[in-house]
Design an enzyme around this catalytic site. Structure first.
Site, mmCIF file in Angstrom:
data_model
loop_
_atom_site.group_PDB
_atom_site.id
_atom_site.type_symbol
_atom_site.label_atom_id
_atom_site.label_comp_id
_atom_site.label_asym_id
_atom_site.label_seq_id
_atom_site.Cartn_x
_atom_site.Cartn_y
_atom_site.Cartn_z
ATOM 1 N N GLY A 244 2.735 -1.904 1.578
ATOM 2 C CA GLY A 244 3.564 -2.685 2.484
ATOM 3 C C GLY A 244 4.205 -1.814 3.545
ATOM 4 O O GLY A 244 4.299 -2.197 4.721
ATOM 5 N N ILE B 155 1.422 -4.344 -0.138
ATOM 6 C CA ILE B 155 2.092 -4.310 -1.435
ATOM 7 C C ILE B 155 2.629 -2.918 -1.715
ATOM 8 O O ILE B 155 1.890 -1.927 -1.653
ATOM 9 C CB ILE B 155 1.122 -4.745 -2.554
ATOM 10 C CG1 ILE B 155 0.700 -6.206 -2.344
ATOM 11 C CG2 ILE B 155 1.757 -4.562 -3.920
ATOM 12 C CD1 ILE B 155 -0.314 -6.708 -3.355
ATOM 13 N N CYS B 156 3.927 -2.842 -2.022
ATOM 14 C CA CYS B 156 4.613 -1.595 -2.366
ATOM 15 C C CYS B 156 4.403 -0.567 -1.243
ATOM 16 O O CYS B 156 4.704 -0.849 -0.090
ATOM 17 C CB CYS B 156 4.136 -1.089 -3.726
ATOM 18 S SG CYS B 156 5.138 0.259 -4.397
ATOM 19 N N GLN B 157 3.896 0.611 -1.555
ATOM 20 C CA GLN B 157 3.624 1.604 -0.513
ATOM 21 C C GLN B 157 2.670 1.037 0.531
ATOM 22 O O GLN B 157 2.780 1.348 1.725
ATOM 23 C CB GLN B 157 3.027 2.864 -1.137
ATOM 24 C CG GLN B 157 2.746 3.979 -0.145
ATOM 25 C CD GLN B 157 1.868 5.068 -0.742
ATOM 26 O OE1 GLN B 157 0.910 4.788 -1.476
ATOM 27 N NE2 GLN B 157 2.193 6.316 -0.454
#
Length: 355
Positions: A151, A147-149
């Site tokens: 990811g 998720i986000c960073q």
């Protein structure tokens, strides 16, 4: 006739009503107590330094998928955003979809973590968490949801260790850090990161939080407080508001050396797209991401614009690449009612079709 008619009796009535609401609201606020962080029962199954690996308790009535799913969240902010409350929980949705869910809580870095690098995080902590899960389930590979960073970290990890990843899901994940609409990238492009890290050591969470809030200053620092008196009247709305406020301002410090590399290599030099990115002894080549990939992005994301995520399509080596577009923002994709009905079930369905 005056353009504005003011009746003193109406003014007094409105002021009295406002005062009564404010008094009751402040009492509700005082009675709110501590707001819990995360609601789904979980067990700590592995600890190392500041890190804790959790396994969530699945509903007894749901048959779990045999290959567990590890959520890799960003170092920025706290991972309980994925489990904010019972009716706004990505974790609960994944459990209901049959996933056996693990999550890494990176903890709160302090001065002892000043020199932790991305190599330490990915080839150290993350890799050992993957090994722990594989050992517990007697498997060679697991599923990863980044998720986000987190990811971006998961992409790099999967490129370095494709033999350990069965399926990869990325959610609101930046890949191309130089899209024209990436405001954050424009801001940090000319910041002297070396001087910042050399001076401060770890980067204070408050500094990062201030940066994120100023991407939408009116909406994030003004507009949402305009209806506070009304919000204070409703305990459910108040609890929801306080949960979000707690998460927004719960910002861990960032390990200095990891922050240095992430900003310079990703935001400033865009090496994940352009090549030349090294983590430890590994050169990162997204063509090595050969496992099935589900890439989920938010159409109104102001932190990770859709094009920043969709750039992944032309970089990974897999032939099994799927995109899922969500009509919302960076936070709404975790907590909105629409997201709960669509995103976790879609992840569960996609994973089950590939195992």
């Amino acid at each position: 006739m005056l353009p504005i008619q003011i009746r003193p009796d109406q003014v007094m009535d409105e002021l009295t009503t406002f005062q009564n609401k404010l008094t009751q609201g402040l009492q509700n606020l005082a009675d709110a107590g501590d707001i819990p962080a995360g609601v789904t029962p979980k067990e700590a199954v592995y600890r190392e330094d500041k890190l804790t690996l959790y396994r969530f308790q699945a509903p007894a009535s749901v048959v779990q998928h045999p290959v567990p799913l590890l959520i890799v969240y960003a170092l920025v902010n706290r991972p309980y955003m994925t489990d904010l409350q019972e009716d706004r929980s990505t974790v609960k949705g994944l459990l209901d979809a049959g996933m056996d869910v693990y999550l890494i809580d990176w903890g709160y870095p302090d001065r002892a973590d000043r020199f932790l690098t991305m190599d330490d995080y990915l080839n150290g902590y993350l890799d050992r968490c993957v090994d722990e899960i594989c050992h517990r389930h007697k498997l060679d590979k697991i599923n990863i949801l980044g998720i986000c960073q987190g990811g971006t970290f998961s992409l790099c990890y999967s490129a370095m260790h494709p033999e350990k990843v069965q399926n990869l899901i990325t959610m609101v994940t930046p890949v191309n850090f130089h899209t024209p609409d990436n405001i954050l990238s424009h801001w940090v492009k000319h910041v002297d990161i070396d001087t910042l890290v050399d001076t401060m050591g770890n980067i204070p969470g408050e500094l990062l939080n201030w940066t994120f809030l100023n991407l939408k200053p009116y909406q994030l620092m003004g507009q949402k407080y305009l209806d506070m008196v009304e919000v204070l009247q409703d305990k459910s709305k108040l609890d929801n508001f306080l949960r979000m406020e707690k998460w927004i301002f719960d910002s861990p410090d960032q390990a200095g050396e990891t922050y240095r590399q992430f900003i310079k290599d990703f935001y400033q030099q865009n090496k994940l797209m352009n090549g030349g990115l090294r983590i430890g002894e590994h050169e990162i080549d997204l063509a090595n991401v050969t496992m099935p990939v589900l890439n989920i992005f938010a159409e109104q994301d102001h932190l990770v614009p859709p094009d920043a995520s969709k750039a992944l399509a032309g970089k990974v080596g897999t032939k099994d690449y799927t995109e899922l577009s969500f009509p919302g923002g960076h936070i709404g994709i975790y907590v909105s009612g629409k997201a709960q009905k669509t995103v976790p079930p879609a992840i569960g369905k996609w994973v089950k079709e590939r195992n």
